[in-house]
Every structure is written in C-alpha cells, then in structure tokens.
Design a protein around this motif. Structure first.
Motif, PDB file in Angstrom:
ATOM      1  N   ALA A 328       0.562  -1.222  -0.084  1.00 58.22           N
ATOM      2  CA  ALA A 328      -0.225  -0.157  -0.266  1.00 58.22           C
ATOM      3  C   ALA A 328       1.331   1.315   0.360  1.00 58.22           C
ATOM      4  CB  ALA A 328      -1.639   0.385   1.182  1.00 58.22           C
ATOM      5  N   GLY A 329       1.725   0.776  -0.361  1.00 55.12           N
ATOM      6  CA  GLY A 329       3.265   2.434   0.381  1.00 55.12           C
ATOM      7  C   GLY A 329       3.206   2.857   2.500  1.00 55.12           C
ATOM      8  N   VAL A 330       3.411   2.469   2.670  1.00 57.49           N
ATOM      9  CA  VAL A 330       3.423   2.595   3.721  1.00 57.49           C
ATOM     10  C   VAL A 330       4.731   2.622   4.532  1.00 57.49           C
ATOM     11  CG1 VAL A 330       2.281   2.303   6.434  1.00 57.49           C
ATOM     12  CG2 VAL A 330       0.772   2.054   4.859  1.00 57.49           C
ATOM     13  N   PRO A 331       5.400   3.634   4.157  1.00 53.13           N
ATOM     14  CA  PRO A 331       6.798   3.229   4.743  1.00 53.13           C
ATOM     15  C   PRO A 331       7.006   2.950   6.075  1.00 53.13           C
ATOM     16  CG  PRO A 331       6.391   6.016   4.165  1.00 53.13           C
ATOM     17  CD  PRO A 331       5.071   5.346   4.400  1.00 53.13           C
ATOM     18  N   ASP A 332       7.897   2.201   5.890  1.00 61.66           N
ATOM     19  CA  ASP A 332       8.747   1.178   6.897  1.00 61.66           C
ATOM     20  C   ASP A 332       8.527   1.626   8.471  1.00 61.66           C
ATOM     21  OD1 ASP A 332       8.824  -0.825   5.878  1.00 61.66           O
ATOM     22  OD2 ASP A 332      10.737  -0.373   5.236  1.00 61.66           O
ATOM     23  N   GLU A 333       9.134   2.727   8.354  1.00 60.37           N
ATOM     24  CA  GLU A 333       8.813   3.502   9.642  1.00 60.37           C
ATOM     25  C   GLU A 333       8.111   4.282  10.447  1.00 60.37           C
ATOM     26  OE1 GLU A 333       9.597   7.196   6.840  1.00 60.37           O
ATOM     27  OE2 GLU A 333      10.172   4.772   7.442  1.00 60.37           O
ATOM     28  N   LEU A 334       6.913   3.986   9.572  1.00 63.69           N
ATOM     29  CA  LEU A 334       5.605   4.586  10.215  1.00 63.69           C
ATOM     30  C   LEU A 334       4.798   2.993  10.469  1.00 63.69           C
ATOM     31  CD1 LEU A 334       4.698   7.600   8.030  1.00 63.69           C
ATOM     32  CD2 LEU A 334       5.309   7.183  10.304  1.00 63.69           C
ATOM     33  N   ALA A 335       5.193   1.952   9.938  1.00 60.85           N
ATOM     34  CA  ALA A 335       4.671   1.063   9.764  1.00 60.85           C
ATOM     35  C   ALA A 335       3.549   0.376  11.070  1.00 60.85           C
ATOM     36  CB  ALA A 335       4.525  -0.004   9.190  1.00 60.85           C
ATOM     37  N   ASP A 336       4.295   0.550  12.152  1.00 65.22           N
ATOM     38  CA  ASP A 336       4.232  -0.257  13.458  1.00 65.22           C
ATOM     39  C   ASP A 336       2.806   1.442  13.940  1.00 65.22           C
ATOM     40  OD1 ASP A 336       3.809  -1.687  15.713  1.00 65.22           O
ATOM     41  OD2 ASP A 336       5.454  -0.225  16.572  1.00 65.22           O
ATOM     42  N   LYS A 337       2.834   2.076  13.628  1.00 66.84           N
ATOM     43  CA  LYS A 337       1.632   3.362  14.507  1.00 66.84           C
ATOM     44  C   LYS A 337       0.851   3.415  13.321  1.00 66.84           C
ATOM     45  CE  LYS A 337       3.814   7.465  15.505  1.00 66.84           C
ATOM     46  NZ  LYS A 337       4.277   8.865  15.514  1.00 66.84           N
ATOM     47  N   PHE A 338       1.155   3.295  12.255  1.00 70.69           N
ATOM     48  CA  PHE A 338      -0.648   2.740  11.402  1.00 70.69           C
ATOM     49  C   PHE A 338      -1.178   1.835  11.417  1.00 70.69           C
ATOM     50  CE2 PHE A 338      -1.511   1.182   7.348  1.00 70.69           C
ATOM     51  CZ  PHE A 338      -2.596   2.018   6.734  1.00 70.69           C
ATOM     52  N   TRP A 339      -0.496   0.597  11.612  1.00 70.46           N
ATOM     53  CA  TRP A 339      -1.263  -0.279  11.997  1.00 70.46           C
ATOM     54  C   TRP A 339      -2.013   0.091  12.930  1.00 70.46           C
ATOM     55  CZ3 TRP A 339      -3.736  -3.274   8.860  1.00 70.46           C
ATOM     56  CH2 TRP A 339      -4.328  -4.886   9.967  1.00 70.46           C
ATOM     57  N   ALA A 340      -1.166   0.197  14.467  1.00 66.02           N
ATOM     58  CA  ALA A 340      -1.689   0.661  15.224  1.00 66.02           C
ATOM     59  C   ALA A 340      -3.111   1.228  15.564  1.00 66.02           C
ATOM     60  CB  ALA A 340      -0.997   1.120  16.829  1.00 66.02           C
ATOM     61  N   VAL A 341      -2.938   2.557  14.899  1.00 63.38           N
ATOM     62  CA  VAL A 341      -4.330   3.060  14.388  1.00 63.38           C
ATOM     63  C   VAL A 341      -5.136   3.174  13.418  1.00 63.38           C
ATOM     64  CG1 VAL A 341      -4.492   5.202  13.294  1.00 63.38           C
ATOM     65  CG2 VAL A 341      -2.540   5.383  14.625  1.00 63.38           C
ATOM     66  N   VAL A 342      -5.064   1.962  12.322  1.00 63.49           N
ATOM     67  CA  VAL A 342      -6.099   1.598  12.042  1.00 63.49           C
ATOM     68  C   VAL A 342      -7.000  -0.036  11.881  1.00 63.49           C
ATOM     69  CG1 VAL A 342      -5.133   3.312   9.586  1.00 63.49           C
ATOM     70  CG2 VAL A 342      -4.718   0.537   9.657  1.00 63.49           C
ATOM     71  N   ARG A 343      -5.900  -0.770  12.468  1.00 63.90           N
ATOM     72  CA  ARG A 343      -6.003  -1.597  12.459  1.00 63.90           C
ATOM     73  C   ARG A 343      -7.562  -2.513  12.870  1.00 63.90           C
ATOM     74  NH1 ARG A 343      -2.032  -4.533  16.630  1.00 63.90           N
ATOM     75  NH2 ARG A 343      -3.013  -5.960  16.128  1.00 63.90           N
ATOM     76  N   GLU A 344      -8.234  -1.464  13.473  1.00 64.11           N
ATOM     77  CA  GLU A 344      -9.463  -1.963  14.747  1.00 64.11           C
ATOM     78  C   GLU A 344     -10.504  -0.889  13.107  1.00 64.11           C
ATOM     79  OE1 GLU A 344     -10.269  -1.047  18.544  1.00 64.11           O
ATOM     80  OE2 GLU A 344      -8.922  -2.382  19.084  1.00 64.11           O
ATOM     81  N   GLY A 354      -6.913   2.250   1.044  1.00 62.59           N
ATOM     82  CA  GLY A 354      -7.717   3.434   1.678  1.00 62.59           C
ATOM     83  C   GLY A 354      -7.097   4.350   2.511  1.00 62.59           C
ATOM     84  N   TRP A 355      -6.892   3.601   3.623  1.00 59.90           N
ATOM     85  CA  TRP A 355      -6.692   4.505   4.999  1.00 59.90           C
ATOM     86  C   TRP A 355      -5.249   5.351   4.678  1.00 59.90           C
ATOM     87  CZ3 TRP A 355      -9.002   6.457   8.297  1.00 59.90           C
ATOM     88  CH2 TRP A 355      -9.841   5.490   9.041  1.00 59.90           C
ATOM     89  N   TRP A 356      -4.019   4.286   3.796  1.00 61.49           N
ATOM     90  CA  TRP A 356      -3.201   5.011   3.783  1.00 61.49           C
ATOM     91  C   TRP A 356      -3.078   6.523   2.340  1.00 61.49           C
ATOM     92  CZ3 TRP A 356       1.287   6.470   5.986  1.00 61.49           C
ATOM     93  CH2 TRP A 356       2.532   6.922   5.302  1.00 61.49           C
ATOM     94  N   GLU A 357      -3.536   6.056   2.022  1.00 58.72           N
ATOM     95  CA  GLU A 357      -4.040   6.962   0.454  1.00 58.72           C
ATOM     96  C   GLU A 357      -4.372   8.832   1.308  1.00 58.72           C
ATOM     97  OE1 GLU A 357      -4.745   9.995  -3.183  1.00 58.72           O
ATOM     98  OE2 GLU A 357      -3.594   7.206  -2.317  1.00 58.72           O
ATOM     99  N   LEU A 358      -5.378   8.212   3.085  1.00 53.53           N
ATOM    100  CA  LEU A 358      -6.250   8.850   3.282  1.00 53.53           C
ATOM    101  C   LEU A 358      -4.639   9.901   3.662  1.00 53.53           C
ATOM    102  CD1 LEU A 358      -9.058   9.195   5.173  1.00 53.53           C
ATOM    103  CD2 LEU A 358      -6.750  10.247   5.844  1.00 53.53           C
ATOM    104  N   PHE A 359      -3.706   9.426   4.644  1.00 58.09           N
ATOM    105  CA  PHE A 359      -2.849   9.580   5.126  1.00 58.09           C
ATOM    106  C   PHE A 359      -1.628  10.746   4.956  1.00 58.09           C
ATOM    107  CE2 PHE A 359      -3.491   6.477   9.132  1.00 58.09           C
ATOM    108  CZ  PHE A 359      -4.901   7.498   9.511  1.00 58.09           C
ATOM    109  N   ALA A 360      -1.561  10.043   3.668  1.00 56.87           N
ATOM    110  CA  ALA A 360      -0.713   9.997   2.507  1.00 56.87           C
ATOM    111  C   ALA A 360      -0.480  10.989   1.848  1.00 56.87           C
ATOM    112  CB  ALA A 360       0.413   9.295   1.844  1.00 56.87           C
ATOM    113  N   ASN A 361      -1.857  11.341   1.366  1.00 57.56           N
ATOM    114  CA  ASN A 361      -2.204  12.449   0.219  1.00 57.56           C
ATOM    115  C   ASN A 361      -3.672  13.386   1.032  1.00 57.56           C
ATOM    116  OD1 ASN A 361      -0.782  11.813  -1.993  1.00 57.56           O
ATOM    117  ND2 ASN A 361      -1.559   9.950  -2.444  1.00 57.56           N
ATOM    118  N   GLY A 362      -4.566  12.731   1.676  1.00 59.34           N
ATOM    119  CA  GLY A 362      -5.065  13.424   2.573  1.00 59.34           C
ATOM    120  C   GLY A 362      -6.498  13.067   1.620  1.00 59.34           C
ATOM    121  N   ALA A 363      -7.512  14.012   2.239  1.00 59.81           N
ATOM    122  CA  ALA A 363      -8.820  13.328   2.197  1.00 59.81           C
ATOM    123  C   ALA A 363      -9.733  14.911   1.374  1.00 59.81           C
ATOM    124  CB  ALA A 363      -9.530  12.566   2.651  1.00 59.81           C
TER     125      ALA A 363
END
Length: 441
Positions: A328-344, A354-363
């Motif tokens: 999905a393009g999530v950088p390795d350094e953000l993977a842990d934080k990203f998954w903790a936020v979106v998993r639920e 879709g979630w990474w698109e939102l975080f990376a490029n806005g909505a």
C-alpha cells in the motif's frame, strides 16, 4: 488409523458447499491424527481441466487444509476395470442398451401409473445373441450394478439410523457406453483400496451411499462410517445453487475474506455450537464434533464473513500484515504506528490502501453548508505539520475558545474536513500520520 478424503471433480472452482465437505473430512482426520487424502475425481476427460486441479490445490492451501497425499482417479482406470471384471464374474454387473430417450419414456410411464421410476431390469435376461445384435445396432452398452433387493441399513454420523429399500432404487449405472467410469464405481474402489474409514458428504448422496454399501460388500471391502451433512441454502432459505458462481473460494479470497473467518464459520455452521473465531486449524479440530450437526437445511449468508474477518484483523499482529502495508506504500518507519491506528477500523485487508492514501495525500473534505464558515476559521488556526499526538487536543481547544463550539458540533465538522469521514480512529492518533491536509481554506 482414521483415513478421510475429499474428492472434488476438476470441472470448476471450489465453492462454499464443497468447502463444507472438505473441511469436515479434514477435521476428522486431523483430530484423530489420521490421514487426509485429496482425491481428484477426473475420470471425465472432456470436462476435467488441469487448471481446475491447480485451482483446487491453491484454494485448499489458502485455507491451510494440507493433504497428506494426492490421488488421481484418471491414473487408476486399471483398478476400476479389474473391479468391473470381478463384479461380472459374480453376476452382479450387466450390460444395458436402452437409449436415454427410451429410459426417459420408461420413467414417465411408471410415474403416470403411480409407480416409482425404478429401472425395470429389462436387459438383465438377454441372451448372448440378443446382446450381440443390440451391440451391432447401437454400439457398446452401459453397465449396471445388480442390487440385492433388500433393505440397506446403516447408522449415519449425522442423520442417525437410516434404512433404504434397494427395491425402490434403480440399479446404478457404473460404466457408460463410451467406456467412461462413473463416480459410483470409482469412489467405491478407491475407498476400499485406500482404506478410507470415514466419509462425510452432502445429504444428496444418501441414496448413493445405500448402493455403494452393497458394492463395497460385494467387492470384499470394509464399509466406512458415513455421515451426510445438510445442504446449504441462501440467507432466506433459497437454493444456494443459483448463487454458487459468486461463492467460489477464489472470489471470497479476492473480496478480502480471511481464511480463518471462513474456516471458523463453516466448522460450526449448522451445528448446535456457536460460531467462534479460532486462531488456527488445530483449535478448530480440537472442538469439532460431527454429531453436533443437524439435518435441517443450513442457511449461509456471505455477509456473515465480513464481521468475522474484521474481528480477526483487529487482533492480527503487524508481522502478519507487513507485506500488505508495504504494497500500500506505507513506509517501514511508520508501519507500526499506522497499523496500531487503523487495525480496528478496517473490514478487510483491501481497506489498508485507502487509509494510507488518506494519510499520505489527504482526503477530499466533507463540509456541510452550515459548517463552512466555522471550518474555514478553524483551518486558519491549524498549525503547519508535522503533527504529534497533542496537535488535535491543542487545536480543538483553541478553536473551541475562539468559536464557542463544543462537543459533537466542534469535533465532527473538523474530523470530516480533515478525513472526509464521520467516523474512524481517534483523531489524536490520526494527526501524527497525516502528511497532507488539503482541507485548509
């Protein structure tokens, strides 16, 4: 030792109905430490396709249903020919020459007379000369097994004590006129020679089981323990067969259904036990009990798979989704934080992108007319990034003081403006991941 088998025909993709049979046989073998055979029923050379053999294996592997060995019925034709010769020698196999049209007329006549449409054995007493004449006129005939017309009784693992009067059943055709060996003969020979001890299949096979019991006994085999599970219907009780094209396992996989969601549902559906998510197949096998399944048609709703999939993903560790995040393009350094936020906040892995698109490029912001001036003012107060876990609290506190808004009237318009959504993860966790805020202004 317990030995079970799953015997699909490679004429199409496995669907949920096939899976139910495969899973039950697999679990019986695994629970007892026995053997699970994948037996490819490919005696029909015209309809059987190698691509479907490969697809069957891929689908079973996706689910973790690993077989102990593979058998191909197309490689065992000599064994079926030997069994046929043995039955001929016993006087239990006879050649018939009726055309499909003639057989259909016989059935209709019997039905009109109020009789069951059972084959009348008209060809049983033909002389050798009469057979030669018919063979010359019509080509080779088809071969039927001569049933002993007595009651066939067995104790079914699901349906209980069963009894079928063989006189009410037609002598089954085992070999077609073109020489093709049919399922009934091949299955009996294989079950006997492979030492199959338990057979679970759909309740539409009950009559087949009765005739096969006589065939197994005639060939000197040991009759397996049979169990016939109920057939699946749609959620409203409708025939599932009309929808099977959309319920192939590969379609469910493509839709994002998690393997253990499907396994957990199918291992309990139609039983007296509640559906519970299991972490692995060993847990499923440990709690599996064929006697807890009922005989009534079982409703299956594909929509039930998605809440189960979501619950599984909510508990899935980062290591199990790392490849999905990278894709999905999530950088390795953000993977842990990203998954903790979106998993639920995802239903399937397909939602990750879709979630990474939102975080990376806005909505694209969603701003109601009555909130336009409020959001515009609030956005002038939003500091430039990068953001941290305090940004949301500090910003909304400042906006509250400046505008007097509070509660839902404060937080919801700002969430929708930043994420384009009215629900999702806690915004204090979202803000540090936002790379671009397109809603300013």
């Amino acid at each position: 030792m317990t030995t079970t088998r799953f015997a699909p025909s490679p004429t199409g993709y496995i669907h949920v109905g096939n899976l139910r049979t495969a899973l039950m046989n697999y679990l019986i073998a695994r629970k007892s430490g026995g053997t699970f055979i994948l037996r490819i029923d490919d005696t029909d050379p015209e309809r059987s396709k190698e691509e479907y053999v490969d697809a069957i294996k891929q689908d079973l592997e996706w689910l973790g249903l690993h077989w102990d060995r593979v058998e191909r019925q197309s490689l065992r034709l000599d064994r079926y020919a030997e069994a046929a010769d043995k039955l001929r020698g016993m006087g239990r196999f006879y050649e018939c020459f009726e055309t499909p049209t003639e057989l259909d007329l016989k059935r209709k006549k019997q039905l009109n007379m109020g009789k069951p449409p059972v084959y009348d054995r008209a060809m049983l007493n033909l002389s050798a000369e009469e057979k030669d004449k018919l063979r010359a006129e019509r080509g080779d005939g088809h071969w039927r097994f001569l049933l002993d017309q007595e009651r066939i009784e067995w104790t079914d693992g699901i349906l209980g004590d069963l009894s079928i009067d063989a006189a009410s059943v037609s002598d089954p055709v085992l070999i077609r006129g073109d020489g093709q060996v049919l399922y009934t003969l091949a299955s009996v020979v294989d079950d006997t020679e492979m030492g199959v001890t338990n057979v679970v299949r759909g309740s539409d096979h009950v009559t087949n089981t009765a005739t096969q019991i006589q065939m197994i006994e005639a060939l000197g085999g040991t009759v397996p323990a049979f169990a016939h599970h109920s057939l699946l219907t749609g959620p409203q009780g409708e025939a599932l067969s009309k929808r099977l094209g959309t319920l192939a396992l590969r379609d469910l996989r493509e839709a994002g259904v998690e393997p253990m969601a499907l396994i957990s549902l199918m291992a309990r559906l139609g039983s007296s036990d509640p559906v519970e998510i299991r972490a692995n197949l060993d847990e499923v096998a440990e709690g599996f009990d064929i006697t807890k399944f009922g005989s009534a048609p079982t409703k299956f709703d594909v929509d039930d798979l998605y809440p189960l999939t979501a619950r599984i993903l909510h508990e899935t560790p980062l290591s199990d989704v790392a490849a999905d995040l990278k894709a999905a393009g999530v950088p390795d350094e953000l993977a842990d934080k990203f998954w903790a936020v979106v998993r639920e906040n995802i239903t399937t892995r397909k939602d990750i992108a879709g979630w990474w698109e939102l975080f990376a490029n806005g909505a694209d912001p969603v701003i109601d007319d009555e909130d336009k001036e409020f959001v515009a003012q609030a956005m002038t107060m939003l500091p430039d990034g990068p953001y941290d876990s305090d940004t949301w609290g500090n910003w909304t506190a400042a906006v509250k003081e400046a505008t007097g808004r509070k509660g839902r009237g404060l937080f919801m318009p700002l969430r929708k403006a930043l994420t384009g959504q009215s629900h999702g993860p806690d915004m204090k966790d979202v803000m540090p991941l936002l790379q671009v805020v397109k809603a300013k202004g």
